[in-house]
Design a protein around this motif. Structure first.
Motif, short mmCIF file in Angstrom:
data_model
loop_
_atom_site.label_atom_id
_atom_site.label_comp_id
_atom_site.label_asym_id
_atom_site.label_seq_id
_atom_site.Cartn_x
_atom_site.Cartn_y
_atom_site.Cartn_z
N THR A 105 0.83 -1.21 0.00
CA THR A 105 0.00 0.00 0.00
C THR A 105 0.87 1.26 0.00
O THR A 105 0.62 2.22 -0.75
CB THR A 105 -0.93 0.00 1.22
OG1 THR A 105 -1.75 -1.16 1.19
CG2 THR A 105 -1.80 1.24 1.24
N GLN A 106 1.91 1.26 0.82
CA GLN A 106 2.80 2.43 0.89
C GLN A 106 3.56 2.62 -0.43
O GLN A 106 3.74 3.76 -0.89
CB GLN A 106 3.78 2.26 2.05
CG GLN A 106 3.12 2.33 3.42
CD GLN A 106 4.12 2.14 4.53
OE1 GLN A 106 5.23 1.72 4.32
NE2 GLN A 106 3.69 2.46 5.75
N ARG B 85 1.49 4.29 -3.07
CA ARG B 85 1.34 5.73 -2.86
C ARG B 85 2.53 6.50 -3.43
O ARG B 85 2.40 7.68 -3.79
CB ARG B 85 1.19 6.03 -1.38
CG ARG B 85 -0.13 5.54 -0.78
CD ARG B 85 -0.12 5.66 0.73
NE ARG B 85 -1.36 5.15 1.32
CZ ARG B 85 -1.52 4.89 2.61
NH1 ARG B 85 -0.51 5.11 3.45
NH2 ARG B 85 -2.67 4.43 3.06
#
Length: 525
Positions: free
Chosen positions: A50-51, A54
């Motif tokens: 997820t990071q 981003r």
């Protein structure tokens, strides 16, 4: 997946595969990536993905960025590379990867339970108290291990009840606190799950070991204590039985990686491929017939053997046959000498639990055989499996040990000087000096391993450029590591993230000739 992690229990293989497939469904760009984290690290990796998303642009997904997640020695290993990334974005990606590595080290790789004090720079992942003493990452593996351990425990209890040596358990526990400095490699996740299947062999006769200790009771305290120490170290490593190191599940991939790392050892790779294929059809043990690698110096013969031992998680030892002045390094020294000591082979086999180490007989053709004590004498017994099953160290004649499972690799520049009876016991493989293009591939592989293993590795670019490889092509393989490390140090001093050709300056050694190819070349600043 979150629920599974919260329960802190081992996952079954089916549950693990379903969790991985779910992650790939949610993040389709992972489909073509290497994605094999430990079960207990899945929650950490999900947050990392997820990071990373981003920090990536949509175009990064189309170009399929490098995103490799594996479990190396039960630690989270992550490699992320995005094409045309800015320095700031690449640094940010490295930061989140480093955070994930530290977070994973605080989680048990089996169940995800909190582990306090885990060090991301430690050689191996830390387990929780519930799974610290078991082998395997999945529920099925742990259950089989516990059943096997229980069976061994019952067998040991039955045997203990029939012996009069009441102090043995106490002494064994004391010995475990002082384990030997034998080269036992750290457990690797690629092989640890196979240890449950490892066959047990009868290593020695316990009555002979007891007789050895009893025979020294009437002698000087120093000799009796030495005999006790030898006996306790043997008991601590497994007493009467030893296990055999096993092939990893993807042993064919290991062969491919070996071929990439050592492209001029194709004949050795073929021989190992044959042996591994046969053993995989049986009980999966690591075994090959005694080998002799013949070729010029400095082409990586010992390095290839060391690579195999590390990847197969086997003990490893090199015997320098050129400097051996007697058979004592292999077979020990006679008991009547006041300074009699067991041989290095006895120590390697007796003081650690695996009975099939990799042993290199380096420079076999340089062995002096005109001395009164022939250094090669013990090999006539050790290289024959039938006679090696009852190997006797000259300093300890009360019992024999099983040395028939040793994986022998001898090296030589020529077969001249090696006795014919010894050659007949060896499979002779001729290794050619690598071509310049092969040396470039070897250099790239060594550079990649340096980046992966060193704490500073992520500070440098993923690969060497063509100009640097062009200069490295003229070096022997065993000099590449030193040359690259020196060049990396020079780049670090200049605060650069890459090596330049000027970091590698090839100069002549003044006309002196050395043995091997590319003689007369050294690297210095």
């Amino acid at each position: 997946m979150t629920d599974l992690q919260r329960k802190y229990r081992p996952m079954r293989r089916r549950e693990y595969q379903e969790a991985v497939e779910e992650l790939k469904r949610l993040h389709p760009w992972l489909e073509k990536q290497v994605f094999q984290p430990a079960p207990g690290h899945l929650a950490v990796v999900a947050e990392l993905i997820t990071q990373c998303e981003r920090l990536m642009h949509r175009s990064d997904y189309q170009r399929r960025p490098l995103f490799c997640v594996t479990a190396t020695r039960e630690k989270l290993a992550v490699r992320v590379e995005v094409s045309d990334a800015s320095i700031q974005r690449e640094r940010a990606l490295l930061d989140v990867v480093e955070q994930a590595r530290h977070a994973a080290q605080q989680c048990c790789p089996v169940c995800g339970a909190p582990v306090f004090g885990g060090d991301a720079n430690a050689p191996q992942g830390a387990r929780c108290a519930a799974h610290e003493q078991v082998v395997g990452l999945f529920a099925e593996d742990i259950q089989r291990f516990k059943r096997a351990a229980k069976a061994l425990e019952l067998a040991d209890a039955e045997r203990a009840s029939s012996t009069t040596d009441r102090d043995a358990p106490t002494r064994t526990e004391a010995a475990k606190k002082d384990l030997p400095d034998s080269p036992v490699p750290a457990r690797d996740s690629s092989t640890s799950t196979n240890d449950k299947h490892a066959p047990l062999i009868a290593f020695l006769d316990a009555s002979g070991l007891k007789q050895f200790v009893d025979r020294h009771r009437a002698k000087a305290d120093e000799k009796f204590k030495r005999a006790q120490q030898i006996a306790e170290r043997i008991r601590a490593a497994g007493h009467e039985r030893r296990t055999l190191g096993m092939l990893p599940d993807e042993w064919d991939v290991l062969i491919e990686e070996f071929t990439q790392a050592f492209p001029n050892f194709s004949e050795l790779a073929e021989v190992l491929h044959d042996h591994f294929a046969l053993n995989a059809m049986g009980d999966g043990r690591v075994a090959w017939s005694p080998l002799l690698l013949v070729g010029p110096a400095s082409i990586g013969k010992t390095g290839a053997a060391r690579w195999l031992a590390e990847r197969l998680a086997l003990p490893f030892r090199v015997f320098d046959m050129a400097s051996a002045q007697s058979g004592s390094p292999l077979a020990g020294s006679e008991a009547f000498w006041s300074n009699s000591e067991p041989g290095l082979l006895f120590e390697l086999l007796a003081y650690q639990p695996k009975a099939n180490p990799v042993v290199v007989l380096d420079e076999l053709d340089k062995t002096e055989q005109v001395r009164q004590y022939d250094p090669l004498a013990a090999l006539y017994t050790l290289l024959e499996p039938r006679s090696a099953r009852s190997f006797t160290d000259l300093s300890i004649r009360d019992f024999t040990i099983d040395a028939s499972h040793v994986n022998w690799i001898a090296t030589a520049n020529s077969v001249d000087g090696i006795p014919s009876p010894l050659l007949s016991r060896l499979t002779v493989l001729h290794v050619q000096a690598p071509t310049p293009d092969q040396i470039a591939r070897i250099a790239q592989n060594i550079y990649g391993r340096m980046r992966a293993e060193a704490s500073w590795g992520s500070a440098f670019v993923p690969s060497l450029d063509g100009a640097v490889l062009e200069k490295l092509k003229h070096l022997p393989p065993r000099s590449l590591g030193l040359a690259l490390r020196r060049a990396l140090g020079h780049a670090a001093r200049d605060l650069r993230d890459h090596i330049r050709p000027k970091d590698l300056q090839l100069v002549s050694d003044g006309g002196k000739r050395s043995i091997g190819f590319t003689a007369g070349l050294t690297v210095q600043r």
